[in-house]
Design a protein around this motif. Structure first.
Motif, mmCIF file in Angstrom:
data_model
loop_
_atom_site.group_PDB
_atom_site.id
_atom_site.type_symbol
_atom_site.label_atom_id
_atom_site.label_comp_id
_atom_site.label_asym_id
_atom_site.label_seq_id
_atom_site.Cartn_x
_atom_site.Cartn_y
_atom_site.Cartn_z
ATOM 1 N N TRP A 1 0.847 -1.183 0.000
ATOM 2 C CA TRP A 1 0.000 0.000 0.000
ATOM 3 C C TRP A 1 0.888 1.239 0.000
ATOM 4 O O TRP A 1 2.052 1.174 0.387
ATOM 5 C CB TRP A 1 -0.902 0.019 1.220
ATOM 6 N N PRO A 2 0.368 2.384 -0.431
ATOM 7 C CA PRO A 2 1.180 3.610 -0.390
ATOM 8 C C PRO A 2 1.697 3.877 1.025
ATOM 9 O O PRO A 2 0.933 3.903 1.984
ATOM 10 C CB PRO A 2 0.207 4.703 -0.824
ATOM 11 N N GLY A 3 2.990 4.033 1.155
ATOM 12 C CA GLY A 3 3.614 4.252 2.450
ATOM 13 C C GLY A 3 3.967 2.976 3.184
ATOM 14 O O GLY A 3 4.577 3.008 4.233
ATOM 15 N N LEU A 4 3.568 1.829 2.657
ATOM 16 C CA LEU A 4 3.846 0.538 3.293
ATOM 17 C C LEU A 4 4.496 -0.424 2.305
ATOM 18 O O LEU A 4 4.078 -1.562 2.153
ATOM 19 C CB LEU A 4 2.555 -0.069 3.846
ATOM 20 N N SER B 1 10.112 -2.748 6.921
ATOM 21 C CA SER B 1 10.411 -1.884 8.059
ATOM 22 C C SER B 1 9.339 -0.818 8.285
ATOM 23 O O SER B 1 9.414 -0.067 9.254
ATOM 24 C CB SER B 1 11.769 -1.214 7.863
ATOM 25 N N ASP B 2 8.337 -0.743 7.435
ATOM 26 C CA ASP B 2 7.253 0.230 7.593
ATOM 27 C C ASP B 2 6.162 -0.255 8.545
ATOM 28 O O ASP B 2 5.161 0.430 8.730
ATOM 29 C CB ASP B 2 6.623 0.554 6.235
ATOM 30 N N ALA B 3 6.354 -1.397 9.187
ATOM 31 C CA ALA B 3 5.350 -1.922 10.116
ATOM 32 C C ALA B 3 5.167 -0.989 11.313
ATOM 33 O O ALA B 3 4.106 -0.965 11.929
ATOM 34 C CB ALA B 3 5.732 -3.319 10.582
#
Length: 54
Positions: free
Chosen positions: A23-26, A30-32
Motif C-alpha cells: 500500500w502507499p507508504g507501506l 520496516s514500515d510496520a
C-alpha cells in the motif's frame, strides 16, 4: 471496539513484517512501525474520548 481495532492493526503489522502489503507508504517490511503507531494513536484518542464523556 478499541481492542478490535488494535488487534486488526496488529495483524496488519505482522503481515507487513512477513510480506509487505504494498500500500502507499507501506512498501517495505520496516514500515510496520507506521501501523503500530497508528494503533497507539487510536487507543490514546479512544481513551481520551471515553474519559471526556464519562
Amino acid at each position: 471496539m478499541t481492542k478490535i481495532i488494535v488487534l486488526f492493526l496488529l495483524a496488519l503489522a505482522l503481515i507487513q513484517i512477513i510480506k509487505p502489503l504494498g500500500w502507499p507508504g507501506l512498501k517495505k517490511r520496516s514500515d510496520a512501525w507506521k501501523l503500530a503507531l497508528g494503533g497507539l494513536m487510536v487507543v490514546v484518542i479512544s481513551i481520551g474520548m471515553i474519559a471526556l464523556y464519562q
